[in-house]
Design a protein around this motif. Structure first.
Motif, PDB file in Angstrom:
ATOM      1  N   ALA A 109       0.841  -1.202   0.000  1.00 33.69           N
ATOM      2  CA  ALA A 109       0.000   0.000   0.000  1.00 33.69           C
ATOM      3  C   ALA A 109       0.875   1.250   0.000  1.00 33.69           C
ATOM      4  CB  ALA A 109      -0.920   0.018   1.218  1.00 33.69           C
ATOM      5  N   SER A 110       0.341   2.311  -0.580  1.00 34.60           N
ATOM      6  CA  SER A 110       0.943   3.640  -0.439  1.00 34.60           C
ATOM      7  C   SER A 110      -0.198   4.643  -0.461  1.00 34.60           C
ATOM      8  CB  SER A 110       1.942   3.939  -1.562  1.00 34.60           C
ATOM      9  OG  SER A 110       1.278   4.114  -2.803  1.00 34.60           O
ATOM     10  N   GLY A 111       0.025   5.773   0.168  1.00 32.00           N
ATOM     11  CA  GLY A 111      -1.040   6.773   0.230  1.00 32.00           C
ATOM     12  C   GLY A 111      -0.698   7.849   1.232  1.00 32.00           C
ATOM     13  N   VAL A 112      -1.740   8.454   1.814  1.00 33.24           N
ATOM     14  CA  VAL A 112      -1.575   9.535   2.777  1.00 33.24           C
ATOM     15  C   VAL A 112      -2.371   9.196   4.034  1.00 33.24           C
ATOM     16  CG1 VAL A 112      -1.899  11.997   3.221  1.00 33.24           C
ATOM     17  CG2 VAL A 112      -1.285  11.225   0.930  1.00 33.24           C
ATOM     18  N   THR A 113      -1.747   9.328   5.201  1.00 38.57           N
ATOM     19  CA  THR A 113      -2.408   9.012   6.457  1.00 38.57           C
ATOM     20  C   THR A 113      -3.445  10.068   6.812  1.00 38.57           C
ATOM     21  OG1 THR A 113      -0.761  10.220   7.758  1.00 38.57           O
ATOM     22  CG2 THR A 113      -0.324   7.883   7.307  1.00 38.57           C
ATOM     23  N   ASP A 114      -4.245   9.764   7.824  1.00 39.32           N
ATOM     24  CA  ASP A 114      -5.268  10.708   8.271  1.00 39.32           C
ATOM     25  C   ASP A 114      -4.661  12.013   8.770  1.00 39.32           C
ATOM     26  OD1 ASP A 114      -7.099   8.786   7.622  1.00 39.32           O
ATOM     27  OD2 ASP A 114      -7.514   8.152   9.688  1.00 39.32           O
ATOM     28  N   ASP A 115      -3.411  11.933   9.270  1.00 42.35           N
ATOM     29  CA  ASP A 115      -2.768  13.166   9.749  1.00 42.35           C
ATOM     30  C   ASP A 115      -1.877  13.818   8.697  1.00 42.35           C
ATOM     31  OD1 ASP A 115      -0.634  11.451   9.703  1.00 42.35           O
ATOM     32  OD2 ASP A 115      -0.105  11.672  11.816  1.00 42.35           O
ATOM     33  N   GLY A 116      -1.997  13.363   7.428  1.00 47.63           N
ATOM     34  CA  GLY A 116      -1.374  14.069   6.314  1.00 47.63           C
ATOM     35  C   GLY A 116       0.019  13.633   5.921  1.00 47.63           C
ATOM     36  N   LYS A 117       0.511  12.520   6.437  1.00 47.73           N
ATOM     37  CA  LYS A 117       1.828  12.036   6.050  1.00 47.73           C
ATOM     38  C   LYS A 117       1.717  10.993   4.940  1.00 47.73           C
ATOM     39  CE  LYS A 117       4.378  12.736  10.369  1.00 47.73           C
ATOM     40  NZ  LYS A 117       5.187  12.056  11.424  1.00 47.73           N
ATOM     41  N   ALA A 118       2.652  11.044   3.995  1.00 44.05           N
ATOM     42  CA  ALA A 118       2.712  10.018   2.964  1.00 44.05           C
ATOM     43  C   ALA A 118       3.293   8.743   3.568  1.00 44.05           C
ATOM     44  CB  ALA A 118       3.580  10.488   1.805  1.00 44.05           C
ATOM     45  N   PHE A 119       2.834   7.586   3.052  1.00 44.67           N
ATOM     46  CA  PHE A 119       3.352   6.324   3.590  1.00 44.67           C
ATOM     47  C   PHE A 119       3.508   5.294   2.479  1.00 44.67           C
ATOM     48  CE2 PHE A 119      -1.269   5.678   3.791  1.00 44.67           C
ATOM     49  CZ  PHE A 119      -1.404   4.394   3.276  1.00 44.67           C
ATOM     50  N   LEU A 120       4.365   4.315   2.767  1.00 43.03           N
ATOM     51  CA  LEU A 120       4.580   3.149   1.919  1.00 43.03           C
ATOM     52  C   LEU A 120       4.696   1.942   2.841  1.00 43.03           C
ATOM     53  CD1 LEU A 120       5.443   1.864  -0.911  1.00 43.03           C
ATOM     54  CD2 LEU A 120       7.792   2.205  -0.111  1.00 43.03           C
ATOM     55  N   ILE A 121       3.978   0.853   2.508  1.00 44.76           N
ATOM     56  CA  ILE A 121       4.017  -0.356   3.322  1.00 44.76           C
ATOM     57  C   ILE A 121       4.371  -1.532   2.421  1.00 44.76           C
ATOM     58  CG2 ILE A 121       2.770  -1.866   4.901  1.00 44.76           C
ATOM     59  CD1 ILE A 121       0.815   0.477   5.342  1.00 44.76           C
ATOM     60  N   THR A 122       5.372  -2.296   2.856  1.00 49.65           N
ATOM     61  CA  THR A 122       5.812  -3.448   2.078  1.00 49.65           C
ATOM     62  C   THR A 122       5.871  -4.685   2.967  1.00 49.65           C
ATOM     63  OG1 THR A 122       8.195  -3.306   2.511  1.00 49.65           O
ATOM     64  CG2 THR A 122       7.302  -1.854   0.808  1.00 49.65           C
ATOM     65  N   ASP A 123       6.044  -5.849   2.329  1.00 51.36           N
ATOM     66  CA  ASP A 123       6.402  -7.037   3.085  1.00 51.36           C
ATOM     67  C   ASP A 123       7.681  -6.745   3.854  1.00 51.36           C
ATOM     68  OD1 ASP A 123       4.355  -8.837   2.449  1.00 51.36           O
ATOM     69  OD2 ASP A 123       5.342  -9.457   0.590  1.00 51.36           O
ATOM     70  N   PHE A 124       7.786  -7.320   5.033  1.00 55.20           N
ATOM     71  CA  PHE A 124       8.971  -7.083   5.856  1.00 55.20           C
ATOM     72  C   PHE A 124      10.156  -7.857   5.287  1.00 55.20           C
ATOM     73  CE2 PHE A 124      11.767  -7.674   9.539  1.00 55.20           C
ATOM     74  CZ  PHE A 124      11.883  -6.355   9.957  1.00 55.20           C
ATOM     75  N   LEU A 125      11.290  -7.201   5.199  1.00 52.01           N
ATOM     76  CA  LEU A 125      12.525  -7.814   4.724  1.00 52.01           C
ATOM     77  C   LEU A 125      13.456  -7.974   5.915  1.00 52.01           C
ATOM     78  CD1 LEU A 125      14.358  -8.827   2.465  1.00 52.01           C
ATOM     79  CD2 LEU A 125      15.003  -6.456   1.999  1.00 52.01           C
ATOM     80  N   ASP A 126      13.585  -9.209   6.377  1.00 47.85           N
ATOM     81  CA  ASP A 126      14.429  -9.503   7.533  1.00 47.85           C
ATOM     82  C   ASP A 126      15.864  -9.713   7.057  1.00 47.85           C
ATOM     83  OD1 ASP A 126      15.695 -10.374   9.790  1.00 47.85           O
ATOM     84  OD2 ASP A 126      14.308 -12.006  10.230  1.00 47.85           O
ATOM     85  N   MET A 127      16.733  -8.768   7.369  1.00 48.17           N
ATOM     86  CA  MET A 127      18.119  -8.814   6.912  1.00 48.17           C
ATOM     87  C   MET A 127      19.073  -9.134   8.065  1.00 48.17           C
ATOM     88  SD  MET A 127      18.069  -5.656   4.199  1.00 48.17           S
ATOM     89  CE  MET A 127      19.641  -6.104   3.479  1.00 48.17           C
ATOM     90  N   SER A 128      18.561  -9.824   9.080  1.00 51.84           N
ATOM     91  CA  SER A 128      19.378 -10.141  10.250  1.00 51.84           C
ATOM     92  C   SER A 128      20.361 -11.273  10.000  1.00 51.84           C
ATOM     93  CB  SER A 128      18.488 -10.497  11.446  1.00 51.84           C
ATOM     94  OG  SER A 128      17.669 -11.623  11.148  1.00 51.84           O
ATOM     95  N   SER A 129      20.139 -12.050   8.928  1.00 58.49           N
ATOM     96  CA  SER A 129      21.040 -13.142   8.588  1.00 58.49           C
ATOM     97  C   SER A 129      21.628 -12.907   7.200  1.00 58.49           C
ATOM     98  CB  SER A 129      20.306 -14.489   8.607  1.00 58.49           C
ATOM     99  OG  SER A 129      21.157 -15.528   8.151  1.00 58.49           O
ATOM    100  N   SER A 130      22.918 -13.180   7.049  1.00 59.30           N
ATOM    101  CA  SER A 130      23.574 -12.983   5.755  1.00 59.30           C
ATOM    102  C   SER A 130      23.965 -14.299   5.093  1.00 59.30           C
ATOM    103  CB  SER A 130      24.827 -12.110   5.931  1.00 59.30           C
ATOM    104  OG  SER A 130      25.752 -12.741   6.800  1.00 59.30           O
ATOM    105  N   SER A 131      23.610 -15.424   5.708  1.00 56.62           N
ATOM    106  CA  SER A 131      23.964 -16.734   5.160  1.00 56.62           C
ATOM    107  C   SER A 131      22.923 -17.168   4.140  1.00 56.62           C
ATOM    108  CB  SER A 131      24.072 -17.774   6.276  1.00 56.62           C
ATOM    109  OG  SER A 131      25.077 -17.412   7.196  1.00 56.62           O
ATOM    110  N   LEU A 132      23.334 -17.226   2.881  1.00 59.68           N
ATOM    111  CA  LEU A 132      22.402 -17.593   1.820  1.00 59.68           C
ATOM    112  C   LEU A 132      21.941 -19.032   1.955  1.00 59.68           C
ATOM    113  CD1 LEU A 132      23.917 -16.033  -1.426  1.00 59.68           C
ATOM    114  CD2 LEU A 132      21.739 -15.460  -0.371  1.00 59.68           C
ATOM    115  N   GLY A 133      20.740 -19.300   1.407  1.00 57.36           N
ATOM    116  CA  GLY A 133      20.260 -20.667   1.291  1.00 57.36           C
ATOM    117  C   GLY A 133      19.238 -21.026   2.341  1.00 57.36           C
ATOM    118  N   GLY A 134      18.933 -22.325   2.386  1.00 56.00           N
ATOM    119  CA  GLY A 134      17.916 -22.820   3.290  1.00 56.00           C
ATOM    120  C   GLY A 134      16.714 -23.323   2.526  1.00 56.00           C
TER     121      GLY A 134
END
Length: 295
Positions: free
Chosen positions: A83-108
């Protein structure tokens, strides 16, 4: 930190089961992690950017379309934007799937089996969709995008040379003159490039033996700071991923200008990439085209 009701509505989330906390940092906006418990008792996370102003609204709208253009071709390459748009208090926003970058080991379990080079090559060899109202793929994009804080016009053109000249080089010239005033030498230099160098290297009758090039989805701001490794949406394996795109439908080699200018992609990366996405003909002018795309 309080979550605006418009965000809850955009994601159809129950307020009692949802919380928000500051997450990460950005030079242009505030960033946060939204956590919710779904009706099936599964916890799910989302990533949110927000900022005041019309410029932020334009930026997030363009990033929303860019992420989904990339995700639709190579789902394991970037998060989907929800989603993207403008909040009720007038701020622009963007919402995405969460990208968990806590691990750097590829694979699994569930790994796509594709390297970053292979993913980018797939993105760059898949024809762009035909825009609404047109009968063939076009160069451009359905939304204005932003590279940094610079807005990029993306109105459609049938010619790549025309798009690059008018929507990138001349657009930057107009932006510079609007912000800093006219400079005759700078205008003369850009005009010479547009009128002489662009048609010489990128002309439709010149590239690929007169067959021109196929519009493909371009990330548009791909440098070492906009790539990493992470788990998309809390599911699957650690993948090579990209983020913060400023997309258009363009020439695949346009992507490589920024990539080579800022570094972070080694010789092995480009060798694998070009095995899957060959250089445009005439190959002997490849380096000249990439230098032009650095502008």
């Amino acid at each position: 930190m309080k979550l605006d009701p418009s965000i809850l509505r955009a994601l159809s989330l129950h307020p009692a089961a949802t919380s928000v906390s500051t997450h990460g940092s950005s030079g242009f906006n505030s960033t946060a992690k939204i956590t919710t418990t779904l009706p099936n008792n599964i916890r799910k996370h989302f990533f949110m950017k927000s900022a005041p102003g019309k410029a932020a609204e334009t930026m997030f709208c363009g990033e929303h379309a860019s992420l989904n253009a990339i995700h639709n071709v190579v789902p394991s390459l970037c998060p989907a934007s929800l989603a993207s748009g403008v909040t009720d208090d007038g701020k622009a926003f963007l919402i995405t799937d969460f990208l968990d970058m806590s691990s750097s080991s590829l694979g699994g379990k569930g790994h796509s089996g594709m390297s970053l080079a292979a993913k980018l090559a797939k993105l760059h060899t898949t024809p762009a969709p035909i825009p609404s109202g047109y009968s063939q793929p076009m160069f451009g994009f359905p939304e204005t995008t932003c590279c940094g804080d610079t807005a990029q016009p993306n109105d459609y053109k049938s010619s790549w040379a025309t798009f690059y000249a008018e929507n990138r080089l001349l657009a930057v010239l107009r932006e510079c003159e609007a912000n800093h005033g006219e400079d005759a030498d700078f205008r003369s230099l850009v005009t010479r490039i547009v009128e002489t160098v662009v048609p010489r290297l990128l002309g439709d009758e010149h590239l690929n033996g007169g067959k021109s090039v196929m519009p493909v989805v371009i990330h548009g701001d791909l440098w070492s700071g906009n790539k990493g490794r992470g788990v998309i949406g809390g599911e699957g394996a650690v993948e090579d991923v990209v983020f913060d795109p400023s997309s258009c439908y363009g020439h695949s080699e346009y992507e490589l200008g920024i990539m080579e200018m800022f570094g972070g992609f080694g010789k092995g990366f480009f060798e694998e990439y070009h095995r899957l996405c060959p250089k445009t003909e005439p190959v002997e002018e490849y380096e000249d085209r990439v230098r032009l795309y650095r502008l």
